[in-house]
Motif scaffolding. Structure first.
Motif, mmCIF file in Angstrom:
data_model
loop_
_atom_site.group_PDB
_atom_site.id
_atom_site.type_symbol
_atom_site.label_atom_id
_atom_site.label_comp_id
_atom_site.label_asym_id
_atom_site.label_seq_id
_atom_site.Cartn_x
_atom_site.Cartn_y
_atom_site.Cartn_z
ATOM 1 N N GLU A 76 0.821 -1.208 0.000
ATOM 2 C CA GLU A 76 0.000 0.000 0.000
ATOM 3 C C GLU A 76 0.861 1.267 0.000
ATOM 4 O O GLU A 76 0.475 2.300 -0.571
ATOM 5 C CB GLU A 76 -0.943 -0.018 1.200
ATOM 6 C CG GLU A 76 -1.889 -1.208 1.240
ATOM 7 C CD GLU A 76 -2.728 -1.364 -0.019
ATOM 8 O OE1 GLU A 76 -2.959 -0.357 -0.722
ATOM 9 O OE2 GLU A 76 -3.154 -2.499 -0.311
ATOM 10 N N SER A 77 2.027 1.211 0.622
ATOM 11 C CA SER A 77 2.954 2.336 0.562
ATOM 12 C C SER A 77 3.425 2.545 -0.868
ATOM 13 O O SER A 77 3.517 3.688 -1.353
ATOM 14 C CB SER A 77 4.154 2.081 1.480
ATOM 15 O OG SER A 77 5.051 3.171 1.471
ATOM 16 N N ALA A 78 3.718 1.455 -1.555
ATOM 17 C CA ALA A 78 4.118 1.549 -2.961
ATOM 18 C C ALA A 78 3.007 2.179 -3.796
ATOM 19 O O ALA A 78 3.274 2.975 -4.717
ATOM 20 C CB ALA A 78 4.476 0.171 -3.501
ATOM 21 N N ARG A 79 1.765 1.864 -3.475
ATOM 22 C CA ARG A 79 0.641 2.445 -4.212
ATOM 23 C C ARG A 79 0.594 3.958 -4.059
ATOM 24 O O ARG A 79 0.283 4.684 -5.017
ATOM 25 C CB ARG A 79 -0.679 1.843 -3.714
ATOM 26 C CG ARG A 79 -0.994 0.457 -4.246
ATOM 27 C CD ARG A 79 -2.358 0.002 -3.771
ATOM 28 N NE ARG A 79 -3.403 0.920 -4.197
ATOM 29 C CZ ARG A 79 -4.516 1.166 -3.512
ATOM 30 N NH1 ARG A 79 -4.711 0.582 -2.333
ATOM 31 N NH2 ARG A 79 -5.422 1.995 -3.979
ATOM 32 N N MET A 80 0.888 4.450 -2.865
ATOM 33 C CA MET A 80 0.909 5.892 -2.658
ATOM 34 C C MET A 80 1.982 6.548 -3.516
ATOM 35 O O MET A 80 1.748 7.577 -4.172
ATOM 36 C CB MET A 80 1.141 6.220 -1.184
ATOM 37 C CG MET A 80 1.345 7.711 -0.901
ATOM 38 S SD MET A 80 -0.063 8.727 -1.457
ATOM 39 C CE MET A 80 -1.184 8.482 -0.072
ATOM 40 N N VAL A 81 3.178 5.961 -3.525
ATOM 41 C CA VAL A 81 4.262 6.530 -4.318
ATOM 42 C C VAL A 81 3.948 6.415 -5.808
ATOM 43 O O VAL A 81 4.268 7.314 -6.594
ATOM 44 C CB VAL A 81 5.597 5.854 -3.963
ATOM 45 C CG1 VAL A 81 6.741 6.444 -4.783
ATOM 46 C CG2 VAL A 81 5.893 6.017 -2.474
ATOM 47 N N GLU A 82 3.306 5.312 -6.197
ATOM 48 C CA GLU A 82 2.870 5.161 -7.592
ATOM 49 C C GLU A 82 1.933 6.299 -7.983
ATOM 50 O O GLU A 82 2.015 6.834 -9.099
ATOM 51 C CB GLU A 82 2.140 3.817 -7.764
ATOM 52 C CG GLU A 82 3.010 2.588 -7.645
ATOM 53 C CD GLU A 82 3.567 2.152 -8.988
ATOM 54 O OE1 GLU A 82 3.258 2.802 -9.993
ATOM 55 O OE2 GLU A 82 4.324 1.165 -9.006
ATOM 56 N N TYR A 83 1.051 6.669 -7.085
ATOM 57 C CA TYR A 83 0.134 7.773 -7.356
ATOM 58 C C TYR A 83 0.903 9.072 -7.579
ATOM 59 O O TYR A 83 0.624 9.822 -8.528
ATOM 60 C CB TYR A 83 -0.856 7.937 -6.205
ATOM 61 C CG TYR A 83 -1.542 9.286 -6.195
ATOM 62 C CD1 TYR A 83 -2.507 9.614 -7.152
ATOM 63 C CD2 TYR A 83 -1.199 10.254 -5.252
ATOM 64 C CE1 TYR A 83 -3.104 10.865 -7.156
ATOM 65 C CE2 TYR A 83 -1.798 11.495 -5.252
ATOM 66 C CZ TYR A 83 -2.749 11.799 -6.203
ATOM 67 O OH TYR A 83 -3.335 13.044 -6.221
ATOM 68 N N CYS A 113 10.655 2.401 -1.994
ATOM 69 C CA CYS A 113 11.765 1.969 -2.849
ATOM 70 C C CYS A 113 11.256 1.102 -3.998
ATOM 71 O O CYS A 113 11.737 1.220 -5.139
ATOM 72 C CB CYS A 113 12.801 1.208 -2.028
ATOM 73 S SG CYS A 113 13.624 2.205 -0.756
ATOM 74 N N ASP A 114 10.299 0.226 -3.720
ATOM 75 C CA ASP A 114 9.734 -0.641 -4.768
ATOM 76 C C ASP A 114 9.150 0.183 -5.906
ATOM 77 O O ASP A 114 9.372 -0.117 -7.092
ATOM 78 C CB ASP A 114 8.637 -1.532 -4.187
ATOM 79 C CG ASP A 114 9.155 -2.596 -3.230
ATOM 80 O OD1 ASP A 114 10.370 -2.875 -3.261
ATOM 81 O OD2 ASP A 114 8.339 -3.141 -2.467
ATOM 82 N N ALA A 115 8.382 1.214 -5.565
ATOM 83 C CA ALA A 115 7.726 2.036 -6.588
ATOM 84 C C ALA A 115 8.748 2.793 -7.424
ATOM 85 O O ALA A 115 8.609 2.886 -8.656
ATOM 86 C CB ALA A 115 6.756 3.009 -5.921
ATOM 87 N N LEU A 116 9.774 3.336 -6.780
ATOM 88 C CA LEU A 116 10.811 4.048 -7.538
ATOM 89 C C LEU A 116 11.506 3.103 -8.511
ATOM 90 O O LEU A 116 11.724 3.441 -9.682
ATOM 91 C CB LEU A 116 11.827 4.675 -6.586
ATOM 92 C CG LEU A 116 11.333 5.793 -5.664
ATOM 93 C CD1 LEU A 116 12.513 6.366 -4.869
ATOM 94 C CD2 LEU A 116 10.640 6.905 -6.432
#
Length: 252
Positions: A76-83, A113-116
């Motif tokens: 869910e943290s990755a989803r925020m950064v994806e946004y 880090c995953d999203a980046l």
């Protein structure tokens, strides 16, 4: 029902063992933020137990020994950064609370880090800012002071992701004092979905966790296990992205 507060320097399993003996409890719900526990100690608990957390569940013991109700904080943290990336941001700073190997803060950092990585955006260590010790890792004061420390580095960024809404609220004040407008100059996002974040000016974009639903299901599950209606279960919830006034698309 017995509610026990665990200090940061205490082992919640040790406290649980003591309370079980003193209060003759029939079950335990752990609400801690760490997810590594001694398997030997847990085996000594003579009553069923459920880990109900914002993502931190034990990784070093058999899943047949306990139940869990959780949110996948890393995902869910990755989803925020994806946004934020979808809004055109590539220079995204993060306020990291409790970035230890065994913490919710660590999971949220890993999601960042995953999203980046997924978008080919390099990680800049200058944009990863650890909260101050001794002030409450997820406090507004810590968000305020940590953001001031981040700004003092002089590293440019267009978005700031705080791993807790309380941190984001403190960050909002620090950005205001620095003469930076949210979201015109800096987009600001949080995590948790606390009520206060919807009343700030601007209101803060966040990931809302279904805490009421989780609480009900945790209690139901524990009672069902005690009455032998079910065996141990592991339930993972998603979070809801609440887009509010504190984030905006970068305009070319």
């Amino acid at each position: 029902m017995e509610l026990s507060h665990i200090e940061s320097d205490e082992d919640e399993v040790d406290v649980a063992q003591k309370v079980v003996k003193e209060k003759r409890l029939r079950g335990i719900i752990f609400l801690g933020g760490l997810f590594s526990h001694s398997e030997e100690k847990l085996k000594k608990l003579t009553v069923p137990f459920v880990f109900s957390t914002a993502g931190a569940i034990p990784e070093n013991i058999s899943r047949k020994q306990y139940s869990s109700i959780s949110v996948d904080d890393r995902r869910e943290s990755a989803r925020m950064v994806e946004y934020l990336i979808g809004q055109g941001h590539t220079k995204i700073a993060i306020l990291v609370a409790e970035a230890l190997e065994e913490s919710v803060g660590r999971l949220r950092l890993e999601g960042y880090c995953d999203a980046l990585r997924a978008h080919g955006i390099g990680m800049n260590p200058e944009l990863i800012c650890q909260t101050e010790d001794g002030l409450g890792h997820f406090s507004m004061e810590n968000g305020y002071l940590t953001t001031k420390k981040l700004l003092a580095r002089g590293e440019p960024f267009t978005a700031l992701y705080a791993v807790a809404d309380a941190l984001a609220i403190g960050a909002l004040r620090a950005l205001y004092e620095a003469g930076l407008r949210v979201p015109q100059d800096i987009s600001l996002a949080g995590y948790d979905g606390i009520d206060m974040a919807s009343y700030t000016v601007p209101s803060i974009t966040t990931m809302r966790q279904p805490v009421e639903e989780m609480a009900k299901d945790t209690t139901r599950l524990l009672f069902d296990i005690i009455s032998k209606k079910t065996k141990h279960q592991h339930i993972t919830y998603g979070a809801e992205l609440l887009i509010r006034e504190s984030t905006a698309e970068i305009l070319c």
